[in-house]
Scaffold this motif. Sequence first.
Motif, mmCIF file in Angstrom:
data_model
loop_
_atom_site.group_PDB
_atom_site.id
_atom_site.type_symbol
_atom_site.label_atom_id
_atom_site.label_comp_id
_atom_site.label_asym_id
_atom_site.label_seq_id
_atom_site.Cartn_x
_atom_site.Cartn_y
_atom_site.Cartn_z
ATOM 1 N N GLY A 51 0.815 -1.207 0.000
ATOM 2 C CA GLY A 51 0.000 0.000 0.000
ATOM 3 C C GLY A 51 0.846 1.253 0.000
ATOM 4 O O GLY A 51 2.061 1.210 -0.194
ATOM 5 N N THR A 52 0.186 2.376 0.226
ATOM 6 C CA THR A 52 0.875 3.652 0.327
ATOM 7 C C THR A 52 0.693 4.202 1.736
ATOM 8 O O THR A 52 -0.196 3.784 2.478
ATOM 9 C CB THR A 52 0.355 4.663 -0.710
ATOM 10 N N VAL A 53 1.539 5.163 2.082
ATOM 11 C CA VAL A 53 1.557 5.704 3.439
ATOM 12 C C VAL A 53 2.001 7.157 3.380
ATOM 13 O O VAL A 53 2.796 7.540 2.529
ATOM 14 C CB VAL A 53 2.509 4.868 4.334
ATOM 15 N N GLY A 54 1.436 7.965 4.288
ATOM 16 C CA GLY A 54 1.898 9.334 4.440
ATOM 17 C C GLY A 54 2.981 9.396 5.499
ATOM 18 O O GLY A 54 2.812 8.860 6.600
ATOM 19 N N ASP B 69 11.103 10.267 2.740
ATOM 20 C CA ASP B 69 10.706 10.989 1.540
ATOM 21 C C ASP B 69 9.761 10.180 0.665
ATOM 22 O O ASP B 69 9.632 8.953 0.826
ATOM 23 C CB ASP B 69 11.944 11.369 0.719
ATOM 24 N N VAL B 70 9.118 10.847 -0.276
ATOM 25 C CA VAL B 70 8.269 10.192 -1.263
ATOM 26 C C VAL B 70 9.088 9.137 -2.008
ATOM 27 O O VAL B 70 10.210 9.402 -2.450
ATOM 28 C CB VAL B 70 7.694 11.219 -2.255
ATOM 29 N N GLY C 247 4.407 6.980 10.203
ATOM 30 C CA GLY C 247 3.560 7.077 9.020
ATOM 31 C C GLY C 247 2.106 6.853 9.361
ATOM 32 O O GLY C 247 1.765 6.356 10.450
ATOM 33 N N ILE C 248 1.231 7.240 8.426
ATOM 34 C CA ILE C 248 -0.202 7.069 8.613
ATOM 35 C C ILE C 248 -0.826 6.493 7.344
ATOM 36 O O ILE C 248 -0.507 6.935 6.232
ATOM 37 C CB ILE C 248 -0.871 8.405 9.021
ATOM 38 N N THR D 17 5.891 5.363 0.436
ATOM 39 C CA THR D 17 5.538 6.720 0.860
ATOM 40 C C THR D 17 5.031 7.529 -0.328
ATOM 41 O O THR D 17 5.750 7.728 -1.308
ATOM 42 C CB THR D 17 6.745 7.423 1.503
ATOM 43 N N SER D 18 3.777 7.996 -0.220
ATOM 44 C CA SER D 18 3.157 8.774 -1.294
ATOM 45 C C SER D 18 3.295 10.272 -1.077
ATOM 46 O O SER D 18 3.234 11.053 -2.034
ATOM 47 C CB SER D 18 1.676 8.413 -1.413
#
Length: 231
Positions: free
Chosen positions: A87-90, A97-98, A176-177, A201-202
């Motif tokens: 998945g992706t994560v903030g 970093d992204v 991260g979230i 990381t998005s």
Amino acid sequence: MKKVYHLDADEVPNRVIIMGDPQRVINLSLLLENPVEISKSRNLFIYKGYYNNKEVALASHGIGGPSAAIVIEELIKLGANVLIRLGTVGSLKKEIDVGDVIIPTGASYWHGGAGLGMYFNNICPPTNPSYDLVYDLIKEINNNQIRYHVGSIFSSDSFYAEKDYIDILIKLNFIGIEMECATLFAISNLRGVKSACSLVTSNNLIKGTKGDYNDVVKRIAKIILNVITSN
């Protein structure tokens, strides 16, 4: 008669990579040898095929804990016993970093949330991954020279409410979230199956940066496929 309520498949391979985005499942199915669509009910696509001569599946779980909980439960009923979320994560750290990868060692959530409120009778469940899978993911990521970070993340129920809680999560040292890892870990521990997550990381919520991370997603998909077909 269908074996489960929401998915169309009669059975799935025991090794499954799960993702929120159904289009990502469709795109990454091209990594498999002889991919076959075995479910598309409610746009929760499942493909099965072969990788390293072993049968695997890619499945979409939708957005958020309640949707993920339904799909995870039904995949387990259909034969899955190893599930890894891609998945992706903030990011909640300046240095993440992204395009960097986060491997969660645990996931927290609001009490009663994440689709888990009716499961545990007010007992806080363990929300940790299977550490042998974490070890294998880290080893494979190192071999592929991808930047990664290990630590605790927060699984949110409400994407558009998150901005009001970011400062609290930063103070609590979450890195991260995202929205589904706590659900995966809790149900996997409850049902006695293995699970882990590998998150790309998005965006960085500290610096307010975004960017293209799709190439990393494909690289991580191959890494997860190598991990789940290694035994």
